[in-house]
Design a protein around this motif. Structure first.
Motif, short mmCIF file in Angstrom:
data_model
loop_
_atom_site.label_atom_id
_atom_site.label_comp_id
_atom_site.label_asym_id
_atom_site.label_seq_id
_atom_site.Cartn_x
_atom_site.Cartn_y
_atom_site.Cartn_z
N GLN A 1 0.64 -1.29 0.15
CA GLN A 1 0.08 -0.04 0.10
C GLN A 1 0.59 1.16 0.05
O GLN A 1 1.93 1.26 0.44
CB GLN A 1 -1.07 0.13 0.76
CG GLN A 1 -1.64 -1.03 1.48
CD GLN A 1 -2.33 -1.37 2.78
OE1 GLN A 1 -3.22 0.72 2.95
NE2 GLN A 1 -2.37 -2.21 3.60
N ARG A 2 0.49 2.05 -0.52
CA ARG A 2 0.55 3.91 -0.57
C ARG A 2 -0.56 4.97 -0.32
O ARG A 2 -1.26 4.61 -0.67
CB ARG A 2 1.33 3.72 -1.89
CG ARG A 2 2.55 5.49 -1.99
CD ARG A 2 2.99 5.55 -3.06
NE ARG A 2 3.15 6.87 -3.78
CZ ARG A 2 4.53 7.28 -2.85
NH1 ARG A 2 5.91 6.01 -2.03
NH2 ARG A 2 5.52 8.04 -3.45
N VAL A 3 0.02 4.82 0.92
CA VAL A 3 -1.20 5.85 1.11
C VAL A 3 -0.76 7.82 1.28
O VAL A 3 0.23 8.06 1.90
CB VAL A 3 -1.39 5.60 2.75
CG1 VAL A 3 -3.18 6.43 3.58
CG2 VAL A 3 -2.29 4.40 2.92
N THR A 4 -1.17 8.96 1.04
CA THR A 4 -1.08 9.93 0.18
C THR A 4 -1.81 11.00 0.56
O THR A 4 -2.95 10.55 0.92
CB THR A 4 -1.30 10.01 -1.09
OG1 THR A 4 -0.07 9.12 -1.91
CG2 THR A 4 -0.34 11.74 -2.15
N ALA A 5 -1.07 11.82 1.65
CA ALA A 5 -2.08 12.97 2.46
C ALA A 5 -1.47 14.07 1.35
O ALA A 5 -0.40 14.46 1.78
CB ALA A 5 -1.52 12.61 3.58
N GLY A 6 -2.35 15.28 1.71
CA GLY A 6 -2.46 16.20 0.56
C GLY A 6 -2.32 17.37 2.12
O GLY A 6 -3.26 16.57 2.50
N VAL A 7 -1.48 18.16 1.70
CA VAL A 7 -1.47 19.03 3.39
C VAL A 7 -1.36 19.97 2.77
O VAL A 7 -0.87 20.45 1.85
CB VAL A 7 -0.14 18.25 4.40
CG1 VAL A 7 -0.19 16.86 4.87
CG2 VAL A 7 1.61 18.54 3.42
N ASP B 235 -1.13 24.62 3.75
CA ASP B 235 1.04 25.59 3.70
C ASP B 235 0.97 25.04 5.78
O ASP B 235 1.96 25.24 5.79
CB ASP B 235 -0.13 27.44 3.87
CG ASP B 235 -1.08 26.95 3.94
OD1 ASP B 235 -1.64 26.80 5.02
OD2 ASP B 235 -1.76 28.64 4.23
N ASP B 236 -0.17 24.65 6.39
CA ASP B 236 0.20 24.76 8.27
C ASP B 236 0.55 23.14 8.07
O ASP B 236 0.82 23.28 9.38
CB ASP B 236 -0.44 25.33 8.83
CG ASP B 236 -2.20 24.49 8.54
OD1 ASP B 236 -2.60 23.54 8.10
OD2 ASP B 236 -3.34 24.81 9.30
N GLY B 237 -0.12 22.26 7.05
CA GLY B 237 0.46 20.85 7.56
C GLY B 237 -0.50 19.96 7.39
O GLY B 237 -0.40 19.23 7.86
N SER B 238 -1.34 20.70 7.70
CA SER B 238 -2.57 20.11 8.15
C SER B 238 -2.96 19.34 6.69
O SER B 238 -2.94 19.75 5.49
CB SER B 238 -3.63 20.71 8.49
OG SER B 238 -4.46 21.80 7.30
N VAL B 239 -3.62 17.89 6.98
CA VAL B 239 -3.79 16.84 5.72
C VAL B 239 -6.08 17.80 5.41
O VAL B 239 -6.07 17.74 6.01
CB VAL B 239 -4.07 14.98 6.48
CG1 VAL B 239 -5.01 14.56 5.51
CG2 VAL B 239 -3.07 15.35 7.22
N VAL B 240 -5.55 17.51 4.64
CA VAL B 240 -7.04 17.79 3.41
C VAL B 240 -7.48 16.92 2.49
O VAL B 240 -9.02 17.17 1.88
CB VAL B 240 -6.26 19.58 2.79
CG1 VAL B 240 -6.70 20.35 3.82
CG2 VAL B 240 -5.77 19.28 1.75
N ALA B 241 -6.63 16.17 2.30
CA ALA B 241 -6.70 14.82 1.12
C ALA B 241 -6.28 13.78 1.43
O ALA B 241 -5.36 13.85 2.17
CB ALA B 241 -6.90 15.57 -0.47
N VAL B 242 -6.63 12.28 1.27
CA VAL B 242 -6.26 11.29 1.61
C VAL B 242 -6.50 10.12 0.51
O VAL B 242 -7.48 9.77 -0.01
CB VAL B 242 -6.44 10.47 2.70
CG1 VAL B 242 -5.93 9.46 3.72
CG2 VAL B 242 -6.31 11.51 4.40
N ARG B 243 -5.79 9.75 -0.40
CA ARG B 243 -5.88 8.44 -1.33
C ARG B 243 -5.16 7.86 -0.20
O ARG B 243 -3.82 7.46 0.19
CB ARG B 243 -5.19 9.12 -2.82
CG ARG B 243 -5.91 10.20 -2.63
CD ARG B 243 -5.25 10.56 -4.90
NE ARG B 243 -4.07 10.67 -4.79
CZ ARG B 243 -3.38 11.23 -4.56
NH1 ARG B 243 -3.78 12.69 -4.44
NH2 ARG B 243 -2.52 11.34 -4.76
#
Length: 389
Positions: free
Chosen positions: A62-68, A70-78
């Motif tokens: 698996q490869r879990v990709t988190a879009g963050v 500007d402040d480092g908070s996660v806004v998207a996950v694939r």
């Protein structure tokens, strides 16, 4: 629910010890229990009976990709999951996840289906079969179980990025009178398995007399090997916690395993908004299983049995926790091999909204465009039958 099951399992293990004051065998952590809850991810969606014939085995990559932001908070996950089946027979696989959309990824030999909170596979495997799915997940339910927390901010010409291990949990543990020689041998065995990257094998410790719960729950975390890069439009002048290489600052360290659970990278003079790429992987326990005073084996140490038992239980629970994070999405084969990497990349969001459980703070202005597409697929009334191929 999972925490209650773990407590029940421990109570069941301790029950004979209360009833009998003689010697007994007590199960140690690994490969399971004890650490819970999640991962693997679980949902409240009604479960569908899943079958994998005894002639079929499965490994999961698996490869879990988190879009963050500007402040480092996660806004998207694939999540990209590749299930490699070996063997021959019919299969029906249900992978629980808060899924918004799922589709077949490159190389998949079947099409995934979707119900509320579930990714579905059904078909026939002939010797070998690859099931590969790319899923878009709802960030909110996933955030508490991502292994890393990021926090980014700016102060003048200084850019600061904090990375923290978020796998910490507290679990019940036991103590009792045990043999120094047996405990040392079990520690050496655990160390060999950890260094070899093998999943722990079930083992028991011989306890003489009563077995009781330790007064304080140990706090354990999965060791994480973290590597990353910050790329600036203008070359930075200095960096603490990383190495400057042209326009990039690169860093690498382990969070956990008797090392700090959080690290900070500070960059001075880096102009503009940096482009962030961080990768975290569950790691082995190395320092925690190293015999003290430079000894080659735990057998040659003079530590009391109580200290050996405490180290044995705590390090094995760390390895169980690491094993959990190797399977962010469930593998239908409970003894199958799992490998997962977690990637965090900068993302810009058109309509920014705070997410519960996300880390925040700072005033950075990362402006890397990431198109976020979330298509909510209506739940089907029943399982879709896929044609055998």
């Amino acid at each position: 629910m999972r925490r209650a099951l773990a407590a029940t399992a421990l109570a069941a293990a301790l029950a004979p010890a209360v009833a009998h004051a003689d010697t007994q065998q007590v199960l140690l952590p690994g490969p399971t229990p004890y650490p819970t809850p999640s991962p693997p991810l679980a949902t409240t969606a009604p479960t569908v009976g899943a079958t994998l014939t005894f002639r079929i085995r499965a490994s999961s990559e698996q490869r879990v990709t988190a879009g963050v932001a500007d402040d480092g908070s996660v806004v998207a996950v694939r999540a990209l999951q590749k299930l490699r089946l070996t063997g021959t027979g019919d299969y029906l696989i249900v992978v629980q996840a808060p899924v918004l959309d799922v589709r077949a990824a490159a190389g998949s030999q079947s099409q995934p289906g979707q119900r509320r909170g579930q990714i579905l596979w059904a078909g026939f495997a002939s010797r070998r079969r690859l099931l590969s799915a790319q899923a878009t997940l709802r960030p909110g339910p996933v955030l508490p179980f991502l292994p890393l927390r990021l926090r980014a901010s700016r102060d003048g010409d200084r850019y600061m990025l904090t990375l923290a291990n978020a796998t910490t949990t507290s679990e019940v543990a036991f103590h009792g009178a045990a043999s120094r020689a047996e405990l040392a041998s079990l520690l050496d065995r655990t160390r060999r398995e950890s260094l070899a990257g093998r999943r722990l094998t079930p083992v028991y410790a011989t306890i003489a007399g009563p077995v009781s719960q330790r007064p304080q729950k140990p706090r354990i975390a999965a060791p994480l090997r973290v590597t990353g890069e910050l790329r600036f439009p203008r070359a930075p002048s200095a960096a603490a916690g990383g190495v400057v290489d042209g326009h990039s600052v690169r860093f690498s360290f382990v969070l956990g395993d008797e090392q700090p659970l959080a690290r900070r990278v500070e960059v001075t003079g880096g102009g503009g908004a940096p482009r962030l790429h961080v990768e975290a992987r569950p790691a082995a326990v190395v320092r925690g299983l190293r015999p003290p005073a430079g000894a080659a084996s735990w057998r040659s140490t003079r530590l009391p049995p109580a200290a050996l038992l405490r180290t044995l239980i705590d390090t094995r629970m760390q390895l169980v926790r690491s094993d959990q994070y190797q399977a962010f999405l469930a593998n239908p084969d409970p003894v199958g091999r799992n490998r997962t990497s977690y990637v965090y990349e900068t993302a810009a969001v058109r309509h920014r909204a705070p997410l519960a459980g996300s880390s925040g703070g700072g005033s950075g202005t990362l402006v890397i465009l990431l198109a976020i597409v979330g298509a909510i697929v209506a739940a089907g009334a029943g399982l879709i039958a896929w044609a055998h191929s």
